[in-house]
Motif scaffolding. Structure first.
Motif, PDB file in Angstrom:
ATOM      1  N   ALA A  31       0.835  -1.202   0.000  1.00 48.68           N
ATOM      2  CA  ALA A  31       0.000   0.000   0.000  1.00 48.68           C
ATOM      3  C   ALA A  31       0.870   1.253   0.000  1.00 48.68           C
ATOM      4  CB  ALA A  31      -0.926  -0.006   1.207  1.00 48.68           C
ATOM      5  N   ALA A  32       1.952   1.253   0.760  1.00 45.86           N
ATOM      6  CA  ALA A  32       2.871   2.396   0.770  1.00 45.86           C
ATOM      7  C   ALA A  32       3.483   2.598  -0.606  1.00 45.86           C
ATOM      8  CB  ALA A  32       3.954   2.183   1.821  1.00 45.86           C
ATOM      9  N   ASP A  33       3.832   1.493  -1.261  1.00 48.80           N
ATOM     10  CA  ASP A  33       4.394   1.553  -2.605  1.00 48.80           C
ATOM     11  C   ASP A  33       3.401   2.179  -3.582  1.00 48.80           C
ATOM     12  OD1 ASP A  33       6.862   0.908  -3.817  1.00 48.80           O
ATOM     13  OD2 ASP A  33       6.029  -0.876  -4.763  1.00 48.80           O
ATOM     14  N   ARG A  34       2.156   1.736  -3.509  1.00 45.77           N
ATOM     15  CA  ARG A  34       1.129   2.251  -4.422  1.00 45.77           C
ATOM     16  C   ARG A  34       0.798   3.714  -4.167  1.00 45.77           C
ATOM     17  NH1 ARG A  34      -1.411  -2.678  -3.004  1.00 45.77           N
ATOM     18  NH2 ARG A  34      -2.766  -1.541  -1.562  1.00 45.77           N
ATOM     19  N   ALA A  35       0.772   4.091  -2.891  1.00 44.10           N
ATOM     20  CA  ALA A  35       0.296   5.425  -2.521  1.00 44.10           C
ATOM     21  C   ALA A  35       1.360   6.509  -2.680  1.00 44.10           C
ATOM     22  CB  ALA A  35      -0.214   5.417  -1.077  1.00 44.10           C
ATOM     23  N   GLY A  36       2.585   6.133  -2.998  1.00 44.75           N
ATOM     24  CA  GLY A  36       3.625   7.125  -3.231  1.00 44.75           C
ATOM     25  C   GLY A  36       4.440   7.520  -2.024  1.00 44.75           C
ATOM     26  N   PHE A  37       4.390   6.731  -0.955  1.00 46.30           N
ATOM     27  CA  PHE A  37       5.215   7.023   0.212  1.00 46.30           C
ATOM     28  C   PHE A  37       6.690   6.901  -0.166  1.00 46.30           C
ATOM     29  CE2 PHE A  37       1.195   6.496   2.105  1.00 46.30           C
ATOM     30  CZ  PHE A  37       1.232   6.964   3.415  1.00 46.30           C
ATOM     31  N   ASP A  38       7.515   7.746   0.437  1.00 49.62           N
ATOM     32  CA  ASP A  38       8.939   7.734   0.108  1.00 49.62           C
ATOM     33  C   ASP A  38       9.648   6.535   0.702  1.00 49.62           C
ATOM     34  OD1 ASP A  38      11.423   8.969  -0.912  1.00 49.62           O
ATOM     35  OD2 ASP A  38      11.901   9.152   1.209  1.00 49.62           O
ATOM     36  N   TYR A  39       9.337   6.208   1.966  1.00 48.62           N
ATOM     37  CA  TYR A  39      10.007   5.069   2.595  1.00 48.62           C
ATOM     38  C   TYR A  39       9.087   4.377   3.580  1.00 48.62           C
ATOM     39  CZ  TYR A  39      10.921   8.150   6.685  1.00 48.62           C
ATOM     40  OH  TYR A  39      10.806   8.987   7.773  1.00 48.62           O
ATOM     41  N   ILE A  40       9.434   3.128   3.860  1.00 44.06           N
ATOM     42  CA  ILE A  40       8.882   2.393   4.993  1.00 44.06           C
ATOM     43  C   ILE A  40      10.052   2.091   5.924  1.00 44.06           C
ATOM     44  CG2 ILE A  40       6.838   1.408   3.902  1.00 44.06           C
ATOM     45  CD1 ILE A  40       8.447  -1.077   3.211  1.00 44.06           C
ATOM     46  N   ALA A  41       9.785   2.103   7.229  1.00 44.43           N
ATOM     47  CA  ALA A  41      10.874   2.010   8.192  1.00 44.43           C
ATOM     48  C   ALA A  41      10.637   0.891   9.195  1.00 44.43           C
ATOM     49  CB  ALA A  41      11.042   3.341   8.932  1.00 44.43           C
ATOM     50  N   SER A  42      11.748   0.334   9.679  1.00 49.04           N
ATOM     51  CA  SER A  42      11.708  -0.742  10.660  1.00 49.04           C
ATOM     52  C   SER A  42      12.724  -0.455  11.758  1.00 49.04           C
ATOM     53  CB  SER A  42      12.032  -2.081   9.985  1.00 49.04           C
ATOM     54  OG  SER A  42      11.952  -3.155  10.900  1.00 49.04           O
ATOM     55  N   CYS A  43      12.367  -0.813  13.009  1.00 44.78           N
ATOM     56  CA  CYS A  43      13.187  -0.507  14.189  1.00 44.78           C
ATOM     57  C   CYS A  43      14.209  -1.606  14.466  1.00 44.78           C
ATOM     58  CB  CYS A  43      12.293  -0.354  15.414  1.00 44.78           C
ATOM     59  SG  CYS A  43      10.989   0.863  15.248  1.00 44.78           S
ATOM     60  N   ASP A  44      15.012  -1.395  15.506  1.00 42.76           N
ATOM     61  CA  ASP A  44      16.060  -2.354  15.849  1.00 42.76           C
ATOM     62  C   ASP A  44      16.204  -2.490  17.357  1.00 42.76           C
ATOM     63  OD1 ASP A  44      18.282  -4.055  15.748  1.00 42.76           O
ATOM     64  OD2 ASP A  44      19.708  -2.411  15.485  1.00 42.76           O
ATOM     65  N   HIS A  45      15.818  -3.650  17.882  1.00 40.57           N
ATOM     66  CA  HIS A  45      16.157  -4.059  19.243  1.00 40.57           C
ATOM     67  C   HIS A  45      16.419  -5.552  19.212  1.00 40.57           C
ATOM     68  CE1 HIS A  45      15.785  -0.594  21.856  1.00 40.57           C
ATOM     69  NE2 HIS A  45      14.663  -0.239  21.247  1.00 40.57           N
ATOM     70  N   VAL A  46      17.469  -5.987  19.909  1.00 36.96           N
ATOM     71  CA  VAL A  46      17.840  -7.401  19.918  1.00 36.96           C
ATOM     72  C   VAL A  46      17.080  -8.171  20.987  1.00 36.96           C
ATOM     73  CG1 VAL A  46      19.743  -9.028  20.312  1.00 36.96           C
ATOM     74  CG2 VAL A  46      20.112  -6.954  18.940  1.00 36.96           C
ATOM     75  N   ALA A  47      16.994  -7.630  22.181  1.00 39.07           N
ATOM     76  CA  ALA A  47      16.336  -8.319  23.286  1.00 39.07           C
ATOM     77  C   ALA A  47      15.916  -7.290  24.331  1.00 39.07           C
ATOM     78  CB  ALA A  47      17.269  -9.362  23.915  1.00 39.07           C
ATOM     79  N   ILE A  48      14.705  -7.427  24.832  1.00 36.37           N
ATOM     80  CA  ILE A  48      14.147  -6.450  25.776  1.00 36.37           C
ATOM     81  C   ILE A  48      14.155  -7.040  27.187  1.00 36.37           C
ATOM     82  CG2 ILE A  48      12.154  -5.013  26.332  1.00 36.37           C
ATOM     83  CD1 ILE A  48      13.504  -4.420  23.605  1.00 36.37           C
ATOM     84  N   PRO A  49      14.764  -6.345  28.150  1.00 35.55           N
ATOM     85  CA  PRO A  49      14.785  -6.868  29.525  1.00 35.55           C
ATOM     86  C   PRO A  49      13.395  -6.828  30.158  1.00 35.55           C
ATOM     87  CG  PRO A  49      15.697  -4.652  29.446  1.00 35.55           C
ATOM     88  CD  PRO A  49      15.488  -5.072  28.029  1.00 35.55           C
ATOM     89  N   ARG A  50      13.192  -7.673  31.140  1.00 30.80           N
ATOM     90  CA  ARG A  50      11.886  -7.762  31.809  1.00 30.80           C
ATOM     91  C   ARG A  50      11.423  -6.415  32.370  1.00 30.80           C
ATOM     92  NH1 ARG A  50       9.920 -12.877  32.557  1.00 30.80           N
ATOM     93  NH2 ARG A  50      11.408 -14.595  32.320  1.00 30.80           N
ATOM     94  N   ARG A  51      12.358  -5.607  32.846  1.00 30.17           N
ATOM     95  CA  ARG A  51      11.967  -4.336  33.462  1.00 30.17           C
ATOM     96  C   ARG A  51      11.312  -3.393  32.452  1.00 30.17           C
ATOM     97  NH1 ARG A  51      15.424   0.015  32.540  1.00 30.17           N
ATOM     98  NH2 ARG A  51      17.316  -0.542  31.391  1.00 30.17           N
TER      99      ARG A  51
END
Length: 300
Positions: A31-51
């Motif tokens: 949908a982003a490709d069709r609608a003309g959005f410049d980019y799609i983005a993804s985050c980065d975390h390896v492991a999240i502590p319980r806290r």
């Protein structure tokens, strides 16, 4: 836009995302490709502590795998890591992964980098949390070399030292855009002096002019020239009149009203805005994206 589903912090995830998965990501990317959005983005975390898990959740897709998967089902939209915590990994490893992604996607990568904030991730991976700022500064330099045109890149620094080690495939782009994320003074300085762009982290509108002025001054004082992309993250959006509670901070209204509000970012000196839509389902999100692309974007 930042992709939903792939990261599900309670700060921004919608309830429907908890039951979503790969098929939803594919449809949203298309949908982003069709609608003309410049980019799609993804985050980065390896492991999240319980806290931190109650607030951040533990749902954080790997950005390289996610963006490579979505590159195969899209044609033109760019692929942004927002942001890769590159200090967690050796720069040659990072370069191998992202150079391959750029090669496979035909040159659609934008490498967004940041310092990171979760101490436990650094500790378990043997990375230096206390010196993550200086490490990132040097890692950016190392990545410039490793993602450049040379098959055998060379870098000699305090934290990393390599030469005579070849990596192919090379990126498809002659120069991979490198955007620096973060809004602290150190992050803004890093973006100004070392980046091709700046990705703010939660700056409200009234703070952006001051940050942009600082970026401009730092680059001028250092004699840094060349293209530079200033970013912003908008308030949540809803195109049209919502029939449900979208929150008091959400911008709503007719397309021309939303466009008028968003044009204020350009007046500040912003080059690209990252948008997020309130939605109760994948279908509603897809409708919002299509409406934005067709009815709002032409007025920007």
């Amino acid at each position: 836009m930042q992709l939903p589903v792939q990261s599900q912090s309670t700060m921004y995830a919608e309830p429907w995302e908890a039951g979503a998965g790969p098929a939803d990501l594919v449809e949203i990317a298309r949908a982003a490709d069709r609608a003309g959005f410049d980019y799609i983005a993804s985050c980065d975390h390896v492991a999240i502590p319980r806290r931190l898990a109650p607030a951040m959740s533990t749902v954080w897709y790997d950005p390289v795998a996610t963006l490579a998967h979505l590159a195969a089902v899209t044609e033109r939209v760019r692929l942004l890591s927002h942001v890769a915590v590159v200090g967690l990994r050796h720069p040659l490893l990072t370069a191998k992964q992202y150079a391959t992604l750029d090669h496979l996607s035909g040159g659609r990568l934008v490498l967004g980098v940041g310092a990171g904030h979760v101490r436990e991730e650094f500790d378990v991976l043997g990375a230096d949390f206390e010196r993550r700022g200086p490490v990132l500064d040097e890692t950016v330099d190392a990545l410039r070399a490793a993602l450049g045109p040379e098959e055998f890149p060379e870098h000699h620094g305090k934290f990393h030292d390599f030469e005579g080690l070849g990596q192919r495939p090379r990126p498809a782009q002659p120069r991979v855009p490198l955007w620096v994320g973060g809004s602290s003074p150190a992050a803004v300085r890093r973006a100004a002096l070392k980046g091709d762009g700046w990705l703010p982290q939660g700056d409200p509108r009234d703070r952006l002019p001051g940050q942009i002025a600082t970026l401009t001054r730092l680059r001028a004082d250092a004699g840094v020239e060349g293209p530079f992309t200033v970013g912003a993250i908008t308030e949540p959006l809803y195109v049209g009149a919502p029939g449900w509670d979208v929150g008091r901070r959400t911008l709503t209204g007719a397309p021309q009203e939303l466009a008028e509000s968003l044009r204020a970012y350009r007046a500040m000196g912003v080059d690209q805005v990252q948008v997020r839509f309130r939605s109760r389902s994948r279908g509603e999100l897809l409708d919002q994206m299509a409406s934005f692309g067709a009815d709002v974007a032409p007025h920007l």
